[in-house]
Motif scaffolding. Structure first.
Motif, PDB file in Angstrom:
ATOM      1  N   VAL A   1       9.277 -18.719 -23.181  1.00 59.24           N
ATOM      2  CA  VAL A   1       9.144 -18.480 -24.733  1.00 59.24           C
ATOM      3  C   VAL A   1       9.011 -19.478 -25.475  1.00 59.24           C
ATOM      4  O   VAL A   1       8.103 -19.687 -26.511  1.00 59.24           O
ATOM      5  CB  VAL A   1      10.279 -17.489 -25.249  1.00 59.24           C
ATOM      6  N   SER A   2       9.997 -20.429 -25.466  1.00 57.73           N
ATOM      7  CA  SER A   2       9.705 -21.927 -26.233  1.00 57.73           C
ATOM      8  C   SER A   2       8.713 -22.644 -25.939  1.00 57.73           C
ATOM      9  O   SER A   2       8.085 -23.352 -26.955  1.00 57.73           O
ATOM     10  CB  SER A   2      11.315 -22.601 -25.632  1.00 57.73           C
ATOM     11  N   ARG A   3       8.198 -22.803 -24.700  1.00 55.34           N
ATOM     12  CA  ARG A   3       6.693 -23.250 -24.474  1.00 55.34           C
ATOM     13  C   ARG A   3       5.644 -22.831 -25.315  1.00 55.34           C
ATOM     14  O   ARG A   3       4.807 -23.532 -25.872  1.00 55.34           O
ATOM     15  CB  ARG A   3       6.690 -23.473 -22.952  1.00 55.34           C
ATOM     16  N   THR A   4       5.790 -21.645 -25.495  1.00 54.58           N
ATOM     17  CA  THR A   4       4.738 -20.734 -26.424  1.00 54.58           C
ATOM     18  C   THR A   4       5.090 -21.049 -27.801  1.00 54.58           C
ATOM     19  O   THR A   4       3.975 -21.403 -28.689  1.00 54.58           O
ATOM     20  CB  THR A   4       4.789 -19.259 -26.004  1.00 54.58           C
ATOM     21  N   MET A   5       6.335 -20.915 -28.140  1.00 57.10           N
ATOM     22  CA  MET A   5       6.661 -21.247 -29.450  1.00 57.10           C
ATOM     23  C   MET A   5       6.314 -22.690 -30.142  1.00 57.10           C
ATOM     24  O   MET A   5       5.896 -22.652 -31.310  1.00 57.10           O
ATOM     25  CB  MET A   5       8.284 -20.828 -29.747  1.00 57.10           C
ATOM     26  N   PHE A   6       6.400 -23.541 -29.213  1.00 57.99           N
ATOM     27  CA  PHE A   6       6.307 -24.803 -29.888  1.00 57.99           C
ATOM     28  C   PHE A   6       5.006 -25.681 -29.289  1.00 57.99           C
ATOM     29  O   PHE A   6       4.981 -26.830 -29.384  1.00 57.99           O
ATOM     30  CB  PHE A   6       7.602 -25.836 -29.384  1.00 57.99           C
ATOM     31  N   ASP A   7       3.916 -24.573 -28.819  1.00 55.97           N
ATOM     32  CA  ASP A   7       2.931 -25.358 -28.151  1.00 55.97           C
ATOM     33  C   ASP A   7       1.955 -26.049 -29.107  1.00 55.97           C
ATOM     34  O   ASP A   7       1.159 -26.826 -28.834  1.00 55.97           O
ATOM     35  CB  ASP A   7       2.204 -24.523 -27.346  1.00 55.97           C
ATOM     36  N   GLU A   8       2.110 -25.783 -30.445  1.00 60.71           N
ATOM     37  CA  GLU A   8       1.351 -26.725 -31.520  1.00 60.71           C
ATOM     38  C   GLU A   8       1.584 -27.920 -31.595  1.00 60.71           C
ATOM     39  O   GLU A   8       0.927 -28.844 -31.894  1.00 60.71           O
ATOM     40  CB  GLU A   8       1.618 -26.014 -33.083  1.00 60.71           C
ATOM     41  N   LEU A   9       2.757 -28.474 -31.130  1.00 62.20           N
ATOM     42  CA  LEU A   9       2.989 -29.888 -30.895  1.00 62.20           C
ATOM     43  C   LEU A   9       2.301 -30.448 -29.559  1.00 62.20           C
ATOM     44  O   LEU A   9       2.468 -31.551 -29.669  1.00 62.20           O
ATOM     45  CB  LEU A   9       4.538 -29.910 -30.817  1.00 62.20           C
ATOM     46  N   TRP A  10       1.728 -29.863 -28.736  1.00 56.36           N
ATOM     47  CA  TRP A  10       1.074 -30.331 -27.751  1.00 56.36           C
ATOM     48  C   TRP A  10      -0.497 -29.495 -27.704  1.00 56.36           C
ATOM     49  O   TRP A  10      -0.609 -28.811 -26.750  1.00 56.36           O
ATOM     50  CB  TRP A  10       2.016 -30.171 -26.383  1.00 56.36           C
ATOM     51  N   PRO A  11      -1.178 -29.837 -28.658  1.00 55.94           N
ATOM     52  CA  PRO A  11      -2.317 -29.232 -28.575  1.00 55.94           C
ATOM     53  C   PRO A  11      -3.351 -29.530 -27.475  1.00 55.94           C
ATOM     54  O   PRO A  11      -3.248 -30.680 -27.082  1.00 55.94           O
ATOM     55  CB  PRO A  11      -2.961 -29.720 -30.188  1.00 55.94           C
ATOM     56  N   GLY A  12      -4.022 -28.566 -26.906  1.00 56.59           N
ATOM     57  CA  GLY A  12      -4.917 -28.886 -26.052  1.00 56.59           C
ATOM     58  C   GLY A  12      -4.489 -28.719 -24.480  1.00 56.59           C
ATOM     59  O   GLY A  12      -4.952 -28.772 -23.460  1.00 56.59           O
ATOM     60  N   PHE A  13      -2.971 -28.234 -24.612  1.00 56.74           N
ATOM     61  CA  PHE A  13      -2.411 -27.925 -23.353  1.00 56.74           C
ATOM     62  C   PHE A  13      -2.002 -26.530 -23.272  1.00 56.74           C
ATOM     63  O   PHE A  13      -1.679 -25.663 -24.321  1.00 56.74           O
ATOM     64  CB  PHE A  13      -0.813 -28.718 -23.228  1.00 56.74           C
ATOM     65  N   ASP A  14      -2.005 -26.002 -21.982  1.00 55.06           N
ATOM     66  CA  ASP A  14      -1.554 -24.636 -21.789  1.00 55.06           C
ATOM     67  C   ASP A  14       0.129 -24.383 -21.951  1.00 55.06           C
ATOM     68  O   ASP A  14       0.663 -25.588 -21.693  1.00 55.06           O
ATOM     69  CB  ASP A  14      -1.913 -24.043 -20.553  1.00 55.06           C
ATOM     70  N   PRO A  15       0.535 -23.429 -22.717  1.00 59.55           N
ATOM     71  CA  PRO A  15       1.931 -23.410 -22.799  1.00 59.55           C
ATOM     72  C   PRO A  15       2.725 -23.582 -21.471  1.00 59.55           C
ATOM     73  O   PRO A  15       3.819 -24.262 -21.642  1.00 59.55           O
ATOM     74  CB  PRO A  15       2.168 -21.872 -23.131  1.00 59.55           C
ATOM     75  N   SER A  16       2.318 -23.294 -20.387  1.00 56.90           N
ATOM     76  CA  SER A  16       2.990 -23.790 -19.107  1.00 56.90           C
ATOM     77  C   SER A  16       3.106 -25.221 -18.946  1.00 56.90           C
ATOM     78  O   SER A  16       4.067 -25.677 -18.332  1.00 56.90           O
ATOM     79  CB  SER A  16       2.079 -22.861 -17.944  1.00 56.90           C
ATOM     80  N   GLU A  17       2.063 -26.011 -19.663  1.00 58.05           N
ATOM     81  CA  GLU A  17       2.586 -27.683 -19.481  1.00 58.05           C
ATOM     82  C   GLU A  17       3.148 -28.198 -20.643  1.00 58.05           C
ATOM     83  O   GLU A  17       3.473 -29.298 -20.527  1.00 58.05           O
ATOM     84  CB  GLU A  17       1.228 -27.922 -19.470  1.00 58.05           C
ATOM     85  N   VAL A  18       3.608 -27.418 -21.608  1.00 61.85           N
ATOM     86  CA  VAL A  18       4.676 -27.806 -22.683  1.00 61.85           C
ATOM     87  C   VAL A  18       5.569 -28.451 -21.828  1.00 61.85           C
ATOM     88  O   VAL A  18       6.303 -27.865 -21.164  1.00 61.85           O
ATOM     89  CB  VAL A  18       4.798 -26.972 -23.812  1.00 61.85           C
TER      90      VAL A  18
END
Length: 823
Positions: A354-371
């Motif tokens: 859930v956190s990887r999806t919620m904060f994925d804007e800090l890692w643009p261009g990456f899939d949530p699974s890669e955050v």
């Protein structure tokens, strides 16, 4: 030992050793001074404590070369003991358990928080069932604390410059949690102006202006308190800093100031050093749970970077950049925590996702699974939360409580007679019923009832009936009143003549949360009805002492949040540690450790847009489970009155969950997966290069600046493939060649990857695999050529692309900087 001094007084003082010693009569102390049995017991306990504090533990026996020399752990609340009410709920209890288990394992950890003069609040109910808050005034000198003083005996003061030429000062109280010092900053001192004395008045109280002062004091003042403490106590300075949530995030900018002002390094090198040593843990699965402050407010506190400002030498625009989010008017504390930490985690596997999806804007261009946000599932401190009967059984089976950390030891429960396990469970349930009756009487009297009206309480609740507990904070997402969705059906379950169940409910709502208070009132009004009041009760003033009785005595622990809004939910762990069976939505920790035999899963209607319909469906599923599975198994008895199948579920729960739910497992995980890597990263990053102090950090900072400037110009100008058949077969080889314009970066300063996976109807890659491509020389027009030959990971519709990421040996991963260029 303290209870034996004066059992009645021990209960009257709330089991507070300091209060007991202040109230016991001199005559009783004189009597004990000549009591050989008491003195021998006291000597033995003192020897045990000295041995515990001084002997080598797990940490001392590990490879010291890879471990931190010191860890600083920051949290806004700590639930260490009920006599130190510095907690509101799960976050604080988790922090307290973290400290106790760190002590048990021998970690060199120092904790930092605030000393609240009124703690959280004491809860009572009005006549109509509305929550009422009372804020007792706590005197630190009457608590188990000592004041941090310098060599001359003067109290240490930390100071923070405030706007309008004011100064916020705080004393530092030290609570000794086993081996672990907990530093608590207290602003209620004569040296402060009146408005600043109230900064540490209440936990989570006040407006945003009040909260930002608290968080500045916790973060910036906390670092300064640690510096004073380590100097006075002769301890090594911590090389790892752990933020338990974003509240203390300002600790990172204070540490940047230290490097800039005291070590004369530039801002970016200081940031590099701070990041390498910092761990950030997020506990919230919803953006609404994150502290946000108006940017203008933050600017007012940090705007003066001159010698009299809050952080001299730290430009305000750099501070503001740490907290930026999609709303340009807001400063996001969690975003700051993530930007200041090289390592971050959620508190269960599901919460990590859930956190990887919620904060994925800090890692643009990456899939949530890669955050780059991992997970460490929370745990609970066994000696704090396990009933004495279970601890005694554990010592008989394992020889010591330390041995209970090993999963194999828990398998020895197979040797324990079914009847003995049931006897323990029945003992604990009976004790809970006595406690509930006493609390119920006090609550009704506080609400205005007379003794003459309360005769029914003497027989309320049945020590032999199936007992279900539901106790936690009361935000709306935890759905306190889901059990009331069909009141007639619930009433039938409570009053069943052959298979009755009884419900004990508790929890506090935030003082400003009227929606949560309305839920409590609904439960209270239902439980007040004469028809059911002997089978369901809401107990006010939920705290650690009540929680223990509930965890010990409840047969089933109920949890029905809106999935996936429960980050972890450690109350169910504490119940499981006592042989309680969980009846829960698959959320938090239960999502990963439910196995079909340690309790029951409440089916969910995830994704249903109609929230009312979702509640109806999930409540109906809850009633069905209670009717068809839970109560029949509890009341299915043999000739000796033992529910054998139920007890086997209890045994299985203890064997499988016992070692998993322990905070000792959690703290070991943090040490091995986060603290040790952070310490190693800091050692590498802070190393000199060619005699230049912090040379490695300077190199990495310079690399980051060069990469950020070059990245917009990086292009993948061409991708060629060979060897791919018209119908790809598993194992077929694919050769990819990519021409990349690196915009001045060297080939070893990036990593080029082929990304392969199955494609869906929109040509998007599903569950892709990455393969590193090797540099193959220069191409036309200043490009660099990268190639790879790889067997196909699957057959069927296959897609591929190429991407470029920054690469440096001191980064935690190639995704750390959030930069990626796709073909």
């Amino acid at each position: 030992m303290f209870a034996s001094i004066d059992p009645r007084l021990w209960l009257q003082t709330g089991q507070d050793p300091v209060a007991l010693l202040g109230a016991v009569t001199p005559a009783r102390l004189d009597e004990l001074a000549t009591d050989e049995g008491f003195l021998n017991g006291l000597d033995q306990l003192a020897a045990d404590l000295a041995d515990y504090v001084n002997r080598p533990m797990w940490f001392q026996e590990a490879d010291a070369s890879s471990l931190p020399t010191g860890i600083a752990y920051f949290s806004m609340e700590f639930g260490v003991a009920e006599v130190l009410p510095n907690y509101s709920g799960g976050l604080g209890i988790l922090a307290g358990d973290h400290l106790k288990s760190a002590s048990d394992l021998g970690l060199p950890l120092t904790a930092v928080g605030l000393c609240y003069r009124s703690g959280y609040f004491r809860q009572s109910l009005t006549t109509d069932g509305w929550q009422h808050e009372n804020y007792p005034s706590l005197d630190p000198q009457g608590l188990p604390l000592r004041l941090l003083a310098d060599d001359a005996g003067a109290p240490v003061l930390v100071e923070l410059a405030m706007p309008d030429a004011k100064v916020l000062r705080a004393r530092v109280w030290v609570a000794q949690v086993g081996r672990i010092p907990l530093l608590l900053l207290d602003s209620d001192i004569p040296e402060n102006e009146h408005d600043l004395r109230n900064v540490t008045d209440r936990l989570y109280g006040g407006d945003q202006e009040h909260r930002i002062k608290q968080e500045l004091l916790a973060g910036i003042g906390g670092v300064r308190a640690i510096r004073a403490f380590t100097a006075i106590e002769g301890r090594p300075a911590p090389d790892v800093f752990h933020m338990n949530e974003g509240h203390a995030g300002f600790l990172g900018v204070e540490r940047i100031r230290e490097y800039v002002c005291e070590q004369q390094v530039d801002f970016d090198t200081a940031l590099t050093l701070v990041r390498s040593a910092t761990v950030f843990t997020t506990h919230t699965p919803v953006p609404a749970g994150i502290d946000r402050f108006p940017v203008e407010m933050v600017k007012r506190y940090f705007g003066d970077d001159g010698p009299t400002g809050l952080l001299p030498g730290v430009p305000v625009d750099r501070v503001l950049a740490f907290g930026t989010e999609d709303d340009p008017s807001k400063f996001n504390m969690a975003h700051m925590g993530l930007r200041l930490a090289q390592r971050a985690n959620g508190v269960s596997l599901l919460h990590g996702r859930v956190s990887r999806t919620m904060f994925d804007e800090l890692w643009p261009g990456f899939d949530p699974s890669e955050v780059p946000i991992g997970s460490i599932t929370n745990g609970v401190h066994g000696p704090t939360w396990a009933a004495p009967q279970w601890l005694q059984l554990g010592r008989e089976l394992a020889g010591s409580t330390e041995a209970l950390r090993e999963p194999s030891v828990w398998q020895r429960l197979q040797q324990v007679d079914t009847g003995h396990i049931w006897w323990i469970r029945s003992q604990l349930r009976a004790a809970l019923v006595e406690d509930v009756r006493a609390r119920l009487r006090r609550s009704w009297l506080e609400r205005g009832a007379s003794e003459a009206e309360l005769g029914w309480i003497a027989t309320a609740f049945d020590p032999n009936a199936l007992t279900i507990g539901f106790a936690r904070r009361v935000p709306t997402y935890k759905r306190l009143t889901l059990m009331l969705r069909d009141q007639a059906r619930l009433e039938a379950l409570l009053l069943d003549e052959d298979k009755p169940l009884q419900l004990i409910v508790a929890g506090k709502s935030h003082p400003a949360d009227d929606a949560g208070k309305a839920l409590i009132q609904q439960i209270v009004k239902f439980a007040d009805r004469p028809e059911v009041r002997h089978r369901i009760a809401f107990l006010p003033d939920y705290d650690m002492s009540m929680a223990r009785q509930l965890y010990w005595g409840c047969d089933v622990w109920l949890n029905n949040p809106l999935r996936p809004l429960e980050a972890c939910g450690t109350s169910g762990m504490k119940s499981a540690l006592n042989g309680g069976l969980n009846l829960s939505i698959r959320d938090g920790w239960w999502d990963e450790w439910y196995d079909g035999e340690n309790g029951w899963e409440i089916p969910t209607a995830d994704g249903l847009a109609d929230e009312g319909r979702r509640d109806d469906l999930e409540a109906a599923a809850l009633y069905d489970l209670l009717e068809d599975a839970v109560t029949p198994r509890f009341y299915d008895r043999d000739d000796n009155g033992v529910p054998n199948r139920w007890v086997e579920m209890v045994r299985h729960t203890l064997q499988q969950l016992g070692p998993k739910v322990l905070a000792s497992r959690m703290v070991r995980d943090y040490t091995e997966k986060y603290y040790a890597p952070a310490a190693q990263s800091f050692a590498r990053t802070s190393a000199p290069v060619d005699g230049v102090p912090f040379g490695a950090a300077r190199d990495l900072a310079a690399y980051r600046l060069r990469v950020s400037e070059a990245w917009p110009k990086i292009q993948i100008t061409d991708v060629d493939s060979t060897g791919l058949p018209d119908t790809p077969l598993l194992g077929s080889e694919l050769t990819l060649t990519a021409a990349v314009q690196l915009a001045g970066l060297k080939p070893d300063e990036v990593v080029v990857q082929a990304v392969l996976g199955r494609v869906d109807a929109t040509d998007a890659l599903q569950d892709p695999e990455t393969v590193v491509m090797t540099h193959g020389g220069s191409g036309d027009a200043g490009t660099d050529i990268f190639t790879t030959t790889t067997p196909l990971p699957l057959a069927g519709l296959l897609g591929y692309t190429v991407r470029v990421l920054p690469h440096h040996r001191l980064l935690a991963g190639d995704n750390e900087l959030g930069l990626v260029t796709l073909a």
